[in-house]
Design a protein around this motif. Sequence first.
Motif, PDB file in Angstrom:
ATOM      1  N   MET A   1     -11.547  -4.993   5.243  1.00  0.00           N
ATOM      2  CA  MET A   1     -10.652  -5.955   4.621  1.00  0.00           C
ATOM      3  C   MET A   1      -9.239  -5.441   4.795  1.00  0.00           C
ATOM      4  SD  MET A   1     -10.522  -7.209   0.618  1.00  0.00           S
ATOM      5  CE  MET A   1     -10.292  -5.622  -0.132  1.00  0.00           C
ATOM      6  N   SER A   2      -8.351  -6.322   5.232  1.00  0.00           N
ATOM      7  CA  SER A   2      -6.940  -5.960   5.296  1.00  0.00           C
ATOM      8  C   SER A   2      -6.135  -6.986   4.511  1.00  0.00           C
ATOM      9  CB  SER A   2      -6.446  -5.883   6.742  1.00  0.00           C
ATOM     10  OG  SER A   2      -6.457  -7.152   7.343  1.00  0.00           O
ATOM     11  N   LEU A   3      -5.018  -6.528   3.969  1.00  0.00           N
ATOM     12  CA  LEU A   3      -4.189  -7.347   3.096  1.00  0.00           C
ATOM     13  C   LEU A   3      -2.730  -7.160   3.475  1.00  0.00           C
ATOM     14  CD1 LEU A   3      -4.147  -8.990   0.304  1.00  0.00           C
ATOM     15  CD2 LEU A   3      -3.628  -6.788  -0.704  1.00  0.00           C
ATOM     16  N   LYS A   4      -2.002  -8.274   3.607  1.00  0.00           N
ATOM     17  CA  LYS A   4      -0.564  -8.233   3.859  1.00  0.00           C
ATOM     18  C   LYS A   4       0.131  -9.085   2.810  1.00  0.00           C
ATOM     19  CE  LYS A   4      -0.748  -8.019   8.882  1.00  0.00           C
ATOM     20  NZ  LYS A   4      -0.364  -8.728  10.102  1.00  0.00           N
ATOM     21  N   LEU A   5       1.067  -8.483   2.107  1.00  0.00           N
ATOM     22  CA  LEU A   5       1.860  -9.234   1.130  1.00  0.00           C
ATOM     23  C   LEU A   5       3.102  -9.775   1.809  1.00  0.00           C
ATOM     24  CD1 LEU A   5       1.722  -7.046  -2.060  1.00  0.00           C
ATOM     25  CD2 LEU A   5       1.024  -9.401  -1.869  1.00  0.00           C
ATOM     26  N   LYS A   6       3.484 -10.983   1.424  1.00  0.00           N
ATOM     27  CA  LYS A   6       4.702 -11.564   1.961  1.00  0.00           C
ATOM     28  C   LYS A   6       5.906 -10.760   1.484  1.00  0.00           C
ATOM     29  CE  LYS A   6       6.930 -16.012   2.537  1.00  0.00           C
ATOM     30  NZ  LYS A   6       6.885 -17.427   2.220  1.00  0.00           N
ATOM     31  N   SER A   7       5.865 -10.271   0.242  1.00  0.00           N
ATOM     32  CA  SER A   7       6.944  -9.476  -0.333  1.00  0.00           C
ATOM     33  C   SER A   7       6.387  -8.639  -1.482  1.00  0.00           C
ATOM     34  CB  SER A   7       8.051 -10.393  -0.861  1.00  0.00           C
ATOM     35  OG  SER A   7       9.025  -9.648  -1.546  1.00  0.00           O
ATOM     36  N   LEU A   8       6.985  -7.469  -1.709  1.00  0.00           N
ATOM     37  CA  LEU A   8       6.595  -6.633  -2.851  1.00  0.00           C
ATOM     38  C   LEU A   8       7.323  -7.062  -4.124  1.00  0.00           C
ATOM     39  CD1 LEU A   8       6.460  -3.123  -1.141  1.00  0.00           C
ATOM     40  CD2 LEU A   8       4.584  -4.671  -1.658  1.00  0.00           C
ATOM     41  N   LEU A   9       8.207  -8.051  -4.001  1.00  0.00           N
ATOM     42  CA  LEU A   9       8.906  -8.652  -5.145  1.00  0.00           C
ATOM     43  C   LEU A   9       8.358 -10.054  -5.357  1.00  0.00           C
ATOM     44  CD1 LEU A   9      12.562  -7.719  -4.184  1.00  0.00           C
ATOM     45  CD2 LEU A   9      11.128  -6.558  -5.843  1.00  0.00           C
ATOM     46  N   ASN A  12       7.494 -16.124  -9.555  1.00  0.00           N
ATOM     47  CA  ASN A  12       6.477 -16.888 -10.280  1.00  0.00           C
ATOM     48  C   ASN A  12       5.194 -17.090  -9.486  1.00  0.00           C
ATOM     49  OD1 ASN A  12       7.450 -18.664  -8.433  1.00  0.00           O
ATOM     50  ND2 ASN A  12       8.135 -20.191  -9.893  1.00  0.00           N
ATOM     51  N   SER A  13       5.130 -16.519  -8.278  1.00  0.00           N
ATOM     52  CA  SER A  13       3.906 -16.608  -7.490  1.00  0.00           C
ATOM     53  C   SER A  13       3.851 -15.469  -6.478  1.00  0.00           C
ATOM     54  CB  SER A  13       3.825 -17.955  -6.766  1.00  0.00           C
ATOM     55  OG  SER A  13       4.830 -18.047  -5.798  1.00  0.00           O
ATOM     56  N   LEU A  14       2.645 -15.181  -6.020  1.00  0.00           N
ATOM     57  CA  LEU A  14       2.417 -14.179  -4.973  1.00  0.00           C
ATOM     58  C   LEU A  14       1.768 -14.873  -3.793  1.00  0.00           C
ATOM     59  CD1 LEU A  14       0.813 -11.164  -6.860  1.00  0.00           C
ATOM     60  CD2 LEU A  14       2.964 -11.149  -5.650  1.00  0.00           C
ATOM     61  N   THR A  15       2.163 -14.492  -2.593  1.00  0.00           N
ATOM     62  CA  THR A  15       1.527 -14.992  -1.393  1.00  0.00           C
ATOM     63  C   THR A  15       1.084 -13.799  -0.572  1.00  0.00           C
ATOM     64  OG1 THR A  15       2.920 -16.966  -1.384  1.00  0.00           O
ATOM     65  CG2 THR A  15       1.824 -16.402   0.678  1.00  0.00           C
ATOM     66  N   PHE A  16      -0.194 -13.788  -0.217  1.00  0.00           N
ATOM     67  CA  PHE A  16      -0.667 -12.705   0.635  1.00  0.00           C
ATOM     68  C   PHE A  16      -1.693 -13.233   1.633  1.00  0.00           C
ATOM     69  CE2 PHE A  16      -2.891 -12.353  -3.449  1.00  0.00           C
ATOM     70  CZ  PHE A  16      -4.243 -12.316  -3.100  1.00  0.00           C
ATOM     71  N   GLU A  17      -1.842 -12.480   2.709  1.00  0.00           N
ATOM     72  CA  GLU A  17      -2.774 -12.830   3.764  1.00  0.00           C
ATOM     73  C   GLU A  17      -3.924 -11.833   3.740  1.00  0.00           C
ATOM     74  OE1 GLU A  17      -2.497 -12.264   8.427  1.00  0.00           O
ATOM     75  OE2 GLU A  17      -1.104 -13.792   7.699  1.00  0.00           O
ATOM     76  N   ILE A  18      -5.125 -12.356   3.748  1.00  0.00           N
ATOM     77  CA  ILE A  18      -6.309 -11.518   3.733  1.00  0.00           C
ATOM     78  C   ILE A  18      -7.058 -11.728   5.044  1.00  0.00           C
ATOM     79  CG2 ILE A  18      -7.728 -13.240   2.520  1.00  0.00           C
ATOM     80  CD1 ILE A  18      -7.984  -9.624   1.636  1.00  0.00           C
ATOM     81  N   ASN A  19      -7.561 -10.660   5.594  1.00  0.00           N
ATOM     82  CA  ASN A  19      -8.334 -10.740   6.821  1.00  0.00           C
ATOM     83  C   ASN A  19      -9.678 -10.070   6.562  1.00  0.00           C
ATOM     84  OD1 ASN A  19      -9.220 -11.046   9.404  1.00  0.00           O
ATOM     85  ND2 ASN A  19      -7.678  -9.752  10.341  1.00  0.00           N
ATOM     86  N   HIS A  20     -10.743 -10.852   6.654  1.00  0.00           N
ATOM     87  CA  HIS A  20     -12.072 -10.323   6.382  1.00  0.00           C
ATOM     88  C   HIS A  20     -13.053 -10.992   7.345  1.00  0.00           C
ATOM     89  CE1 HIS A  20     -15.746  -9.289   4.180  1.00  0.00           C
ATOM     90  NE2 HIS A  20     -15.033  -8.254   3.785  1.00  0.00           N
ATOM     91  N   PRO A  21     -13.976 -10.240   7.922  1.00  0.00           N
ATOM     92  CA  PRO A  21     -14.857 -10.800   8.945  1.00  0.00           C
ATOM     93  C   PRO A  21     -15.923 -11.785   8.457  1.00  0.00           C
ATOM     94  CG  PRO A  21     -15.430  -8.510   8.517  1.00  0.00           C
ATOM     95  CD  PRO A  21     -14.187  -8.812   7.739  1.00  0.00           C
TER      96      PRO A  21
END
Length: 84
Positions: A1-9, A12-21
């Motif tokens: 599993m890999s995770l990329k955050l759009k920003s560490l700040l 009112n919301s978080l956006t991240f990308e997850i990559n899982h097979p």
Amino acid sequence: MSLKLKSLLFINSLTFEINHPQQCILRAVLKDDSGLVCSALEKEIISGQQMINWDGLDELPYGEYTLEVSKGVDEIKMKLVKRI
């Protein structure tokens, strides 16, 4: 599993990308600096890459948080900051 955050700040919301097979249930929690769980998210993700938007975090107080994302025994932790 890999995770990329759009920003560490975040505000009112978080956006991240997850990559899982493979398809799985993703669990994420935001903890404050004392270790208290402030918000939790559980979402079924499909295989491959997927963008996750975690909305509704505007009620959290400003400060430092730890994001813990897990899928089974896999766990990723990241430090984040909620700002004005």
